[in-house]
Motif scaffolding. Structure first.
Motif, PDB file in Angstrom:
ATOM      1  N   ALA A   1       0.825  -1.210   0.000  1.00 41.48           N
ATOM      2  CA  ALA A   1       0.000   0.000   0.000  1.00 41.48           C
ATOM      3  C   ALA A   1       0.857   1.256   0.000  1.00 41.48           C
ATOM      4  CB  ALA A   1      -0.916  -0.006   1.217  1.00 41.48           C
ATOM      5  N   PRO A   2       0.640   2.152  -0.971  1.00 43.10           N
ATOM      6  CA  PRO A   2       1.268   3.474  -0.889  1.00 43.10           C
ATOM      7  C   PRO A   2       0.816   4.137   0.408  1.00 43.10           C
ATOM      8  CG  PRO A   2       0.144   3.164  -3.008  1.00 43.10           C
ATOM      9  CD  PRO A   2      -0.224   2.006  -2.145  1.00 43.10           C
ATOM     10  N   SER A   3       1.606   5.056   0.909  1.00 40.09           N
ATOM     11  CA  SER A   3       1.306   5.532   2.264  1.00 40.09           C
ATOM     12  C   SER A   3      -0.053   6.220   2.356  1.00 40.09           C
ATOM     13  CB  SER A   3       2.419   6.449   2.760  1.00 40.09           C
ATOM     14  OG  SER A   3       2.428   7.639   2.005  1.00 40.09           O
ATOM     15  N   ALA A   4      -0.457   6.956   1.312  1.00 42.75           N
ATOM     16  CA  ALA A   4      -1.763   7.617   1.360  1.00 42.75           C
ATOM     17  C   ALA A   4      -2.886   6.591   1.463  1.00 42.75           C
ATOM     18  CB  ALA A   4      -1.969   8.489   0.120  1.00 42.75           C
TER      19      ALA A   4
ATOM     20  N   LEU B   1      -7.021   3.578   4.503  1.00 44.56           N
ATOM     21  CA  LEU B   1      -7.625   2.291   4.864  1.00 44.56           C
ATOM     22  C   LEU B   1      -7.246   1.862   6.282  1.00 44.56           C
ATOM     23  CD1 LEU B   1      -7.165   0.273   1.530  1.00 44.56           C
ATOM     24  CD2 LEU B   1      -9.273   1.235   2.444  1.00 44.56           C
ATOM     25  N   ARG B   2      -6.487   2.713   6.953  1.00 43.74           N
ATOM     26  CA  ARG B   2      -6.006   2.414   8.306  1.00 43.74           C
ATOM     27  C   ARG B   2      -5.301   1.056   8.367  1.00 43.74           C
ATOM     28  NH1 ARG B   2     -10.678   2.862  11.731  1.00 43.74           N
ATOM     29  NH2 ARG B   2     -11.835   4.598  10.844  1.00 43.74           N
ATOM     30  N   LEU B   3      -4.358   0.884   7.455  1.00 46.09           N
ATOM     31  CA  LEU B   3      -3.551  -0.332   7.435  1.00 46.09           C
ATOM     32  C   LEU B   3      -2.140   0.002   7.907  1.00 46.09           C
ATOM     33  CD1 LEU B   3      -4.553  -1.718   3.917  1.00 46.09           C
ATOM     34  CD2 LEU B   3      -5.335  -2.538   6.156  1.00 46.09           C
ATOM     35  N   ALA B   4      -1.425  -1.016   8.380  1.00 40.88           N
ATOM     36  CA  ALA B   4      -0.018  -0.809   8.708  1.00 40.88           C
ATOM     37  C   ALA B   4       0.725  -0.466   7.419  1.00 40.88           C
ATOM     38  CB  ALA B   4       0.566  -2.071   9.336  1.00 40.88           C
ATOM     39  N   PRO B   5       1.716   0.432   7.505  1.00 42.21           N
ATOM     40  CA  PRO B   5       2.452   0.819   6.293  1.00 42.21           C
ATOM     41  C   PRO B   5       3.035  -0.428   5.624  1.00 42.21           C
ATOM     42  CG  PRO B   5       3.133   2.145   8.190  1.00 42.21           C
ATOM     43  CD  PRO B   5       2.229   1.083   8.711  1.00 42.21           C
TER      44      PRO B   5
END
Lengths: 244, 244
Positions: free
Chosen positions: B113-116, B121-125
């Motif tokens: 996931a790109p950081s944005a 999505l409230r995921l860990a980076p």
DNA sequence: GAGTGGTCTAGACCACGGT
DNA sequence: CCGTGGTCTAGACCACTCA
């Protein structure tokens, strides 16, 4: 005359009560900021029970016409959306606080209403209207170019004031000078490539994207009082909605 | 465990009841379209009076979580806004009837996931996400270019389906294949001059104005399930609001 | 006809605001 | 302290849906 008979008797009591109160607000029986009758008083006057009265008031609160204050009373709400720009355009300072952009009237004229304007204001074709163009700036930077139309009949008093003395907000002026209170509005957003005239006004490259907001402002009786079309740079534009 | 104790006891009873029902809906005790407990049953189970129960239900109806049907019951509302495009873009036929635009998946890939995206999505980076690009067309004319991101953990089942078989609506697919129900969404509109890539996709002149809609879609528990960014020609764009 | 939500009553007591 | 709106009760009867 019994209030019940003035409304469709097939309607639930709380509906008729809501309509009755709505009419009294529209007729300016109470001005914005003033308290309406207390719940106990309404119970007496309408021979309804407290729950029914509260349901009627609840509806008007949900519609934005009234505001409740425990211990103080129920107040006619004053619309405060001359700054509704903030719904669409982000003018915030870094601090997040809101600033009222400077309003500068560029032109003011009396003319026969163009047909689109007459229809938006529900005027007879060819009625006289006041047309103003206005630029709104923040720190000297142009943010919004507005075209504003008002029925001359109701707003003639504005013609006696120097446009330099209009100030930055128009709705308080309408209220003070013309006795016209804006209660709600309908807005219609579109987007387009900016034309030459507005490119110059807004200091944009010709063809840059702009957002166009068309607004009909309504009185408490929902009669249209003002029509305006505002253009601002798409770059500044942002709008957030929740959908369910 | 007594339901009352699970909530802040200083809260009014109708609030605690609302929260309790809201939690039960979020936990999918009832699926969308199913009836919840009857008012009489709730009165019994929560030892509240009918007025209090109704107030709690009223709140959830106002929030869009429930829908009442006299004589039938109170139902968990199914969000139906995959066609929320219609809020913003006018795709109507002259007849006014709504058409579901054709959806064509152009690409599907698994990536970090790109950081944005991770943040939306409230995921860990660095978590794995499914990324899709999709074109929506009406009568063969491109209307909307979309970029869609989904947490791989919850949506891995989508990777087993041929993208040609996705159909025109994604949310029913999410529900059937992955058990993920979209309950609401937050949308964020901006506008920009179209870049080269999207100009080609949407068959526009480079620099033409486009509206950008960013959407986070949420489950009943308000957990973000999907993030997408859609671009469509400003010419087709129109949005109406009422302001009070 | 049985069961659902919709309307309405006639109270009670509480929390808050101003005097 | 008094008057306001806020919460809550324990019913009644009506209107609608579905079998």
């Amino acid at each position: 005359m019994n209030f019940v008979r003035r409304h469709d008797e097939r309607l639930p009591l709380y509906q008729r009560l809501r309509d009755e109160l709505s009419e009294r607000i529209a007729s300016q029986q109470w001005r914005p900021g003033e308290a309406i009758l207390t719940e106990a008083e309404l119970v007496k006057q309408f021979s309804a029970s407290i729950g029914t009265v509260r349901k009627a008031i609840d509806m008007l609160v949900a519609e934005g016409a009234l505001e409740r204050f425990q211990g103080r009373g129920t107040i006619v709400r004053r619309a405060r959306f001359d700054s509704s720009l903030f719904r669409f355009f982000r003018f915030q300072k870094e601090s997040g606080e809101r600033q009222v952009p400077e309003g500068r009237i560029l032109r003011r004229e009396v003319m026969a209403a163009p047909s689109a304007v007459a229809s938006a204001l529900r005027l007879a074709p060819g009625s006289e209207v006041i047309h103003m163009t206005r630029l709104r700036l923040l720190n000297g930077k142009p943010l919004l170019a507005e075209s504003i139309w008002l029925p001359k009949e109701k707003f003639a008093a504005l013609l006696d004031i120097d446009t330099g003395a209009f100030g930055d907000l128009l709705y308080p002026l309408y209220e003070e000078r013309c006795g016209q209170v804006i209660a709600s509005a309908e807005e219609d957003l579109t987007a387009e490539a900016v034309d030459e005239v507005h490119a110059r006004l807004l200091q944009l490259q010709p063809g840059a994207p702009v957002i166009v907001v068309e607004r009909v402002a309504l009185g408490y009786d929902r009669q249209p009082l003002e029509w305006r079309r505002s253009r601002g740079p798409a770059e500044q534009f942002r709008y957030q909605v929740e959908i369910r």
